[in-house]
Motif scaffolding. Sequence first.
Motif, PDB file in Angstrom:
ATOM      1  N   VAL A   1       0.868  -1.179   0.000  1.00 30.27           N
ATOM      2  CA  VAL A   1       0.000   0.000   0.000  1.00 30.27           C
ATOM      3  C   VAL A   1       0.905   1.229   0.000  1.00 30.27           C
ATOM      4  O   VAL A   1       1.718   1.405   0.910  1.00 30.27           O
ATOM      5  CB  VAL A   1      -0.919   0.025   1.236  1.00 30.27           C
ATOM      6  N   HIS A   2       0.790   2.024  -1.030  1.00 29.69           N
ATOM      7  CA  HIS A   2       1.564   3.256  -1.108  1.00 29.69           C
ATOM      8  C   HIS A   2       0.614   4.438  -0.981  1.00 29.69           C
ATOM      9  O   HIS A   2      -0.450   4.438  -1.599  1.00 29.69           O
ATOM     10  CB  HIS A   2       2.296   3.357  -2.451  1.00 29.69           C
ATOM     11  N   ALA A   3       1.021   5.411  -0.204  1.00 26.94           N
ATOM     12  CA  ALA A   3       0.229   6.637  -0.101  1.00 26.94           C
ATOM     13  C   ALA A   3       0.941   7.736  -0.870  1.00 26.94           C
ATOM     14  O   ALA A   3       2.160   7.887  -0.771  1.00 26.94           O
ATOM     15  CB  ALA A   3       0.070   7.037   1.358  1.00 26.94           C
ATOM     16  N   ILE A   4       0.164   8.473  -1.651  1.00 24.95           N
ATOM     17  CA  ILE A   4       0.708   9.631  -2.363  1.00 24.95           C
ATOM     18  C   ILE A   4       0.099  10.860  -1.726  1.00 24.95           C
ATOM     19  O   ILE A   4      -1.126  11.031  -1.733  1.00 24.95           O
ATOM     20  CB  ILE A   4       0.327   9.609  -3.860  1.00 24.95           C
ATOM     21  N   MET A   5       0.942  11.688  -1.145  1.00 22.63           N
ATOM     22  CA  MET A   5       0.459  12.908  -0.505  1.00 22.63           C
ATOM     23  C   MET A   5       1.104  14.110  -1.192  1.00 22.63           C
ATOM     24  O   MET A   5       2.055  13.959  -1.946  1.00 22.63           O
ATOM     25  CB  MET A   5       0.791  12.896   0.989  1.00 22.63           C
ATOM     26  N   GLY A   6       0.579  15.263  -0.908  1.00 23.12           N
ATOM     27  CA  GLY A   6       1.163  16.441  -1.519  1.00 23.12           C
ATOM     28  C   GLY A   6       0.182  17.589  -1.546  1.00 23.12           C
ATOM     29  O   GLY A   6      -1.022  17.381  -1.372  1.00 23.12           O
ATOM     30  N   PRO A   7       0.677  18.795  -1.763  1.00 21.81           N
ATOM     31  CA  PRO A   7      -0.201  19.964  -1.761  1.00 21.81           C
ATOM     32  C   PRO A   7      -1.123  19.986  -2.982  1.00 21.81           C
ATOM     33  O   PRO A   7      -0.930  19.210  -3.926  1.00 21.81           O
ATOM     34  CB  PRO A   7       0.786  21.142  -1.801  1.00 21.81           C
ATOM     35  N   ASN A   8      -2.077  20.893  -2.948  1.00 24.11           N
ATOM     36  CA  ASN A   8      -2.970  21.053  -4.098  1.00 24.11           C
ATOM     37  C   ASN A   8      -2.162  21.369  -5.355  1.00 24.11           C
ATOM     38  O   ASN A   8      -1.186  22.125  -5.300  1.00 24.11           O
ATOM     39  CB  ASN A   8      -3.942  22.216  -3.853  1.00 24.11           C
ATOM     40  N   GLY A   9      -2.575  20.801  -6.461  1.00 19.99           N
ATOM     41  CA  GLY A   9      -1.922  21.124  -7.737  1.00 19.99           C
ATOM     42  C   GLY A   9      -0.611  20.392  -7.952  1.00 19.99           C
ATOM     43  O   GLY A   9       0.098  20.670  -8.933  1.00 19.99           O
ATOM     44  N   ALA A  10      -0.267  19.466  -7.067  1.00 13.61           N
ATOM     45  CA  ALA A  10       1.022  18.775  -7.195  1.00 13.61           C
ATOM     46  C   ALA A  10       1.010  17.765  -8.343  1.00 13.61           C
ATOM     47  O   ALA A  10       2.063  17.438  -8.897  1.00 13.61           O
ATOM     48  CB  ALA A  10       1.355  18.061  -5.893  1.00 13.61           C
ATOM     49  N   GLY A  11      -0.203  17.276  -8.683  1.00 12.06           N
ATOM     50  CA  GLY A  11      -0.300  16.284  -9.766  1.00 12.06           C
ATOM     51  C   GLY A  11      -0.787  14.930  -9.290  1.00 12.06           C
ATOM     52  O   GLY A  11      -0.698  13.947 -10.033  1.00 12.06           O
TER      53      GLY A  11
END
Lengths: 424, 274
Positions: B53-63
Amino acid sequence: MSDKLQTFWWQQAHQAVRDSAGREPEWLTEYRSEQLDRFEATGLPDKKVELWKYTDIHRLEDLLDNSLETDWELQLDDDEQARCVIVVSDYGIEVHGSLPTGVRLKPVAEAPRKLWKPFAYVEPGEGRGSRPGSQIQARAYAHVMVNQAAFKTGFWLQVAENTDVRRTIQVVYTQHEDTCLHVNNIIEMEPGSRLTLRQCAQPGAIINVVNRQWCGENACLNVGNRHHLAERSAFLTHTHTWLAENAEQHSLTSNHAGHLSRHQQDVLPVATNTRHSAGVIHRADGSSHLCSISQSLLHKPAAKTQVVMRALADDRAASVVNCAGVVYPDSDDCVVDQSLKNLLLSDNARVYSKPALEIYADEVEAAHGSTIGALDEQAMFYLRARGIPADQARDMLIQSFLSEAIELDDAPWRHSFSESLKAC
Amino acid sequence: MTEHDNNTQENNTDNIHSKGVTDPLLAVSNLHARVQDNEILKGLDLVVRPGEVHAIMGPNGAGKSTLGNALAGHPKVQVTEGEAMLNGKNLLELSPEERAGEGLFLAFQYPVEIPGVNNMYFLRAALNAQRKYRGEPELDAAEFLQLVKRKMKDLDMPEDLLRRPVNEGFSGGEKKRNEIFQMSVLEPKLAILDETDSGLDIDALKAVAEGVSKMRDGQRSFLVITHYQRLLDYIKPDKVHVLADGRIVRSGGPELARELEETGYGWLEEKQDS
C-alpha cells in the motif's frame, strides 16, 4: 399546381370527396369538401411557417414512387393474445383478440358530428387569441386538412363511463397499396374512464394519421407510441387532445429513423384542473429527419402540463424538438414545465431545439430549458475505466440520457412501456 | 535536481533492478504528462510491489489526481514521455477499458452519476467485459447476483443499492462507498484511490477504510492518494511519497505521513527558495 406533393394530395382528397358522396352522411361529405377547399387555398407549408421551419414537407415527395412491398404480417405471441390489437391499413380495420369490456370500436365515419370539432389552428405567437388564424398559420396544418378531406379509414373508439380498462389496446398502422394512407381516428373517453393505448407504425411509404382525443371529466388516457421506421418511409401524426375537468392525458413516444417522422400534439383543456404529460425520445441516425412538436394551449385555470424531450442526432440526421406552452388570460394557477435536451453525436447531424412560453395570466408557475451537447466525456471515462468497451459505454450513456423522458413521473405504465422500447 | 531529489529518485526506482525482490506490480519511470497546455507530471518514478500500500500525498496542484488519471487512461491527460508498466504490460499503449481488464481500478474522487442505468446492470456489464478481456467465461445473471450479494454483505451495503441508478441521488459518502463496492466486485490487482477520503465524515471514512482493508490479501496493491493522514490511520501504508510539482520529492514509511500532518508542506516552498 406545380408542386408534386400538393398535386398528389389534392388528387387523393378530390377522389375521396367524390367517393364519400352517397356512402357517408351528407354532412361528412361536406366537411371533407370544406377541408379540400381549405387545403387548396392555403397550400403546403414552407420555411416561413414556424411549425415547419426546420422540417421540409417536400421530403415526402421522395417517397411517392415507393413500391409497396410490405410483407409485414402481424404475429401475436401469447402475451399479445391477451391484449387487443387493432390493425389499421388501407384494407380497413381489423381487430385481433377481443375488445375489453366497456370499449366500443366503430368506423370513424359513424362517429357523431359533435365529435368532429374543427381544430384550432394555432401557432406560437398567437397567444392573445385576438387575431384570426392567418394563411401562414393555417398552412402549418395542410397535412391535417388534406387528411380530413382524404382519409380512407380510421376508428371511433369509445370507452364507457367509469370503465377502467386493465388490458392494453395496441394499434398498428400499416399500408399495402396506397402510397399515402390517411387515417382519421376519434378516441372518446367518457367521464371516469381509464385506458392505456400503444401505437406503432410500419409504413411502406407514407402514413398520415390525425387523432382526436376527447377526455371526459376525471378520465385518464395513457398513450405509448413506438415509431421506429424503415429508412424510406414517413409517418406523420397530428393529435388534438381536449381535456374536461380533472381529466388526464399522458404519453410516452419513442421515435427512431424514417425519411420523415413528424408528430405534433396540441392539448386544449376545456375545463379546470387538467393534467398532461409527454415524454418524447428521438433517435435520429442515418439520413432520417425526426420532428416532435408539443403545444399546450391553456385556456382554463389550474392546468398542469409537463413535457420532457430527449433527442439525439447522429450521422447526417436531423432532429427537431419544439415545445410551446401558452397560458391565456385568466388561466391562473397553471403549471407549465418544458425540458428539452439534445445530444449531437456527429459533425454532420443537426439539432433544432425550441422551448417557448407565452404567459398572459398572472399566477402561473412556468419553467423551460433547452440544451444541446455531446456525450459527457467524464462519464465515458468512468464507464471505460471500469472495463466497459467504448461502444457499450456510449450505448449506456445514451440509454441513461433517454431514460429521463421515461422517468418524468412515477406512472407504472410508462415504465412497462419503456421495457418494450428496449427490445426494439 | 537537488541531492535530496536524487536520493528520492533512487528510493523509488532502485528496487526495480534489485535481485531477490518480488517483481513490481506497477513500475512508473520518468512519467511526463500534460493536461491541455500545462505540464503536470514532470518525470515521476514509482514502484509498487504486489501486496503493498503506497500513499501519495502532496499539496494542491502537485499532480496527484493527474497521476491516477494518467495511469487509468483519462483522455484529457496526455502522457508525453516515460513508461508505466503494470504486471509487465505497458499501460500507456492500452485503452482505459484494457487497463481495467489488466487489473487497474481507479476509485474516482468525484464518481459520475448515470441516471437510468442501475448498479446491477452497470456492474455486471463491467465485470463481464473484464472477464471477456481476460478470456474468462462471463457470469450469468444468477451467478452474478450471488457474487454481488456476498460482496454487499461483506461491505454492509444497503439492499436497494443494486436497483438504484449508478450514483444518482447518492450522498458523498454513499458515492465513495459505492466506489469501494465496485472495487470489491471487480477485484483489481492495483487499486488507485483518488482522494476517497475527501468529503467523508468519520463514520463513512471508517466504512471506506474497512472495505479497503478487507481487500488486502498480500497480492492486491493500493495507491492511496490523499491530502490527510487520517485515512492512513485506518489504511496502514507501507510507503508514503510526497508529490510536488509533478515529481516525487520525498519518500518514507508511515511516519512521514504523521510528520506531514504536523509540519504541512511549507518546507517544499523553503526548499524551492533555497
